[in-house]
Scaffold this motif. Structure first.
Motif, PDB file in Angstrom:
ATOM      1  N   TRP A 119      -0.624  -0.623  -3.191  1.00 52.85           N
ATOM      2  CA  TRP A 119      -0.006  -0.827  -1.879  1.00 52.85           C
ATOM      3  C   TRP A 119      -0.821  -1.849  -1.108  1.00 52.85           C
ATOM      4  CZ3 TRP A 119      -1.639  -0.156   3.208  1.00 52.85           C
ATOM      5  CH2 TRP A 119      -0.637  -0.219   4.178  1.00 52.85           C
ATOM      6  N   HIS A 120      -0.121  -2.704  -0.379  1.00 48.50           N
ATOM      7  CA  HIS A 120      -0.783  -3.679   0.474  1.00 48.50           C
ATOM      8  C   HIS A 120      -0.097  -3.657   1.833  1.00 48.50           C
ATOM      9  CE1 HIS A 120       2.470  -6.698   0.530  1.00 48.50           C
ATOM     10  NE2 HIS A 120       2.729  -6.263  -0.700  1.00 48.50           N
ATOM     11  N   LEU A 121      -0.763  -4.221   2.805  1.00 47.12           N
ATOM     12  CA  LEU A 121      -0.159  -4.312   4.129  1.00 47.12           C
ATOM     13  C   LEU A 121       1.110  -5.146   4.037  1.00 47.12           C
ATOM     14  CD1 LEU A 121      -3.323  -4.917   6.328  1.00 47.12           C
ATOM     15  CD2 LEU A 121      -2.060  -2.787   6.024  1.00 47.12           C
ATOM     16  N   PRO A 122       2.233  -4.636   4.543  1.00 50.18           N
ATOM     17  CA  PRO A 122       3.514  -5.324   4.327  1.00 50.18           C
ATOM     18  C   PRO A 122       3.543  -6.685   4.996  1.00 50.18           C
ATOM     19  CG  PRO A 122       3.849  -3.037   4.992  1.00 50.18           C
ATOM     20  CD  PRO A 122       2.403  -3.331   5.226  1.00 50.18           C
ATOM     21  N   VAL A 132      10.072   1.769  10.643  1.00 47.85           N
ATOM     22  CA  VAL A 132       8.645   1.742  10.297  1.00 47.85           C
ATOM     23  C   VAL A 132       8.431   2.243   8.876  1.00 47.85           C
ATOM     24  CG1 VAL A 132       6.395   2.739  10.854  1.00 47.85           C
ATOM     25  CG2 VAL A 132       7.872   1.899  12.678  1.00 47.85           C
ATOM     26  N   ALA A 133       9.168   3.296   8.503  1.00 48.21           N
ATOM     27  CA  ALA A 133       9.022   3.826   7.144  1.00 48.21           C
ATOM     28  C   ALA A 133       9.441   2.787   6.103  1.00 48.21           C
ATOM     29  CB  ALA A 133       9.852   5.104   6.993  1.00 48.21           C
ATOM     30  N   LEU A 134      10.537   2.114   6.342  1.00 49.16           N
ATOM     31  CA  LEU A 134      10.954   1.065   5.401  1.00 49.16           C
ATOM     32  C   LEU A 134       9.951  -0.073   5.352  1.00 49.16           C
ATOM     33  CD1 LEU A 134      14.791   0.888   6.190  1.00 49.16           C
ATOM     34  CD2 LEU A 134      13.685   1.905   4.185  1.00 49.16           C
ATOM     35  N   TRP A 135       9.380  -0.464   6.476  1.00 48.20           N
ATOM     36  CA  TRP A 135       8.381  -1.551   6.504  1.00 48.20           C
ATOM     37  C   TRP A 135       7.128  -1.165   5.732  1.00 48.20           C
ATOM     38  CZ3 TRP A 135       3.578  -2.096   9.186  1.00 48.20           C
ATOM     39  CH2 TRP A 135       3.076  -3.406   9.178  1.00 48.20           C
ATOM     40  N   LEU A 145      16.808   6.566  19.420  1.00 49.17           N
ATOM     41  CA  LEU A 145      15.938   5.393  19.259  1.00 49.17           C
ATOM     42  C   LEU A 145      14.673   5.730  18.503  1.00 49.17           C
ATOM     43  CD1 LEU A 145      16.279   3.706  22.769  1.00 49.17           C
ATOM     44  CD2 LEU A 145      17.256   2.949  20.603  1.00 49.17           C
ATOM     45  N   SER A 146      14.132   6.915  18.725  1.00 57.16           N
ATOM     46  CA  SER A 146      12.912   7.320  18.008  1.00 57.16           C
ATOM     47  C   SER A 146      13.179   7.446  16.519  1.00 57.16           C
ATOM     48  CB  SER A 146      12.390   8.646  18.568  1.00 57.16           C
ATOM     49  OG  SER A 146      12.082   8.521  19.930  1.00 57.16           O
ATOM     50  N   ILE A 147      14.324   8.087  16.182  1.00 60.03           N
ATOM     51  CA  ILE A 147      14.659   8.228  14.756  1.00 60.03           C
ATOM     52  C   ILE A 147      14.847   6.863  14.117  1.00 60.03           C
ATOM     53  CG2 ILE A 147      16.402   9.078  13.154  1.00 60.03           C
ATOM     54  CD1 ILE A 147      16.838  11.417  15.043  1.00 60.03           C
ATOM     55  N   LEU A 148      15.542   5.967  14.812  1.00 60.86           N
ATOM     56  CA  LEU A 148      15.756   4.626  14.273  1.00 60.86           C
ATOM     57  C   LEU A 148      14.445   3.872  14.118  1.00 60.86           C
ATOM     58  CD1 LEU A 148      17.755   2.465  13.390  1.00 60.86           C
ATOM     59  CD2 LEU A 148      17.930   1.739  15.779  1.00 60.86           C
TER      60      LEU A 148
END
Length: 418
Positions: A130-133, A95-98, A87-90
């Motif tokens: 970059w901007h806040l997603p 979060v990385a994609l977001w 679950l942590s990896i997922l």
């Protein structure tokens, strides 16, 4: 070959004739034709089983009897989500994609407008940013260097080639093109307005938020300015020499109105595509133009004749007036001189009457004889008939003898005998 190397069966443990760990019906028996011969290639089932064991160890699972979370088995997904490490990896991947979704690029002809919860936040120049997603921030990318074209009175086709107001695929919009001139005539005008987003730190946001439909606003303001300029311009100058002035006035007035609206739009050029009378009356208008041309030609001819005859008449009048003035001055001077001479003679006569009378007689006779015909006659000549030739002015002096003297009948018309 041995089924799954003695490990748990991917189909689980079952009852009946097939005991625990037994292969399914129809499989080759142990030691049968499917067994790997010594020194041959590795067994495919063994490689798959080793990969399953490695993935189970990576995700925190272990190999054991019963229903294990094997790859492809029914318990694999549940085992993966029941593991805290998985679950942590997922979660980290999500979060990385977001976070990565907030990276954006602004092209050289664009300007970035960052919106925070739908409201303007800041602007960004060309480049990577970059901007806040989403859903916190989003980016609009209007093209600030692109020249936009707005058409008034016509709509060009897909090709964009405009000839006399429209191309082969275009159409006229008479509700926009028919306008009233300053001398109460109707004129058909097609206009192309070129504009862009004004270059500035906050112009792009003004363009996006201060007007709902900027192109419609530019068309309405430009049409209103065109009607105002044409409304104070006569039709003939609008068709001929004032076209450039009309374009300049419309561009300046449109820009002033848009600046008051603060929409971040800059007008770069206004072009008159067509300036003609309405199609329904164009032939009559051309007849009027031809009549006006003839009237102008005749007026010019009259002006030319006037410019030729009047200066000559004035010169002749000036010459006659100058001659009369000269005669006047000469007559006055002559009369004045005679009066002065008479006065001087009178003064001399009063001082010496005899001498003055003799002198006046001599001067008078000199004046008379100097203009008379002179005859020189010898005193010894006898039988001379003197006569006065009245009709022979400036006759040369001649000697008349009795033989050459005319008879009284012949001399009577031309002279008087004494």
């Amino acid at each position: 070959m041995s089924w799954n190397n003695g490990g748990p069966s991917p189909w689980g443990s079952g009852g009946g004739n097939d005991g625990p760990g037994q292969p399914p019906p129809g499989s080759p028996p142990p030691g049968g034709p499917g067994r790997r011969p010594p020194g041959g290639p590795p067994d495919l089932d063994q490689v798959i089983a080793q990969a399953q064991a490695f993935i189970r160890n990576l995700l925190g699972g272990g190999g054991g009897g019963g229903r294990g979370p094997g790859i492809g088995g029914p318990g694999f997904i549940g085992g993966f989500f029941s593991s805290g490490r998985g679950l942590s990896i997922l979660a980290m991947a999500v979060v990385a994609l977001w976070v990565a979704s907030g990276v954006y690029r602004i092209q050289p002809d664009e300007q970035g407008v960052v919106l925070r919860f739908g409201a303007y936040s800041t602007w960004t120049p060309p480049g990577l940013h970059w901007h806040l997603p989403w859903p916190i921030e989003s980016v609009e990318k209007p093209a600030v260097t692109r020249i936009n074209r707005t058409e008034i009175g016509f709509r060009s086709g897909a090709g964009g080639i405009v000839e006399t107001g429209r191309d082969a695929g275009g159409r006229d919009v008479l509700a926009e093109s028919l306008m009233l001139t300053g001398d109460e005539n109707i004129i058909d005008i097609d206009v192309a307005v070129f504009w862009r987003i004004r270059v500035g730190t906050n112009s792009a946001s003004k363009f996006l938020f201060n007007a709902r439909q900027p192109e419609t606003l530019v068309r309405g303001v430009a049409e209103s300015s065109m009607r105002e300029v044409i409304g104070r311009t006569p039709i003939q100058p609008a068709l001929t020499q004032l076209r450039a002035q009309i374009e300049t006035d419309v561009m300046h007035q449109t820009q002033q109105i848009l600046d008051r609206y603060d929409v971040g739009v800059e007008i770069t050029q206004v072009q008159l595509q067509k300036v003609d009378p309405p199609a329904a009356v164009i032939e009559s208008f051309r007849d009027v133009q031809r009549a006006n041309t003839d009237a102008d030609r005749m007026r010019n001819e009259a002006e030319s004749f006037h410019n030729d005859i009047v200066p000559r008449a004035r010169g002749e009048a000036a010459r006659i007036a100058a001659e009369a003035q000269g005669v006047k001055q000469a007559s006055v001077a002559q009369a004045t001189g005679q009066a002065q001479r008479f006065e001087s003679v009178l003064a001399a006569y009063q001082l010496a009457k005899d001498v003055t009378l003799r002198r006046m007689y001599i001067d008078t006779m000199t004046d008379v004889l100097s203009h008379a015909q002179t005859l020189v006659v010898d005193d010894k000549l006898k039988g001379l008939v003197p006569f006065l030739p009245l009709n022979v002015p400036n006759a040369a002096p001649r000697l008349v003898t009795p033989q050459s003297a005319p008879s009284p009948a012949q001399a009577a018309p031309t002279g008087a005998a004494k």
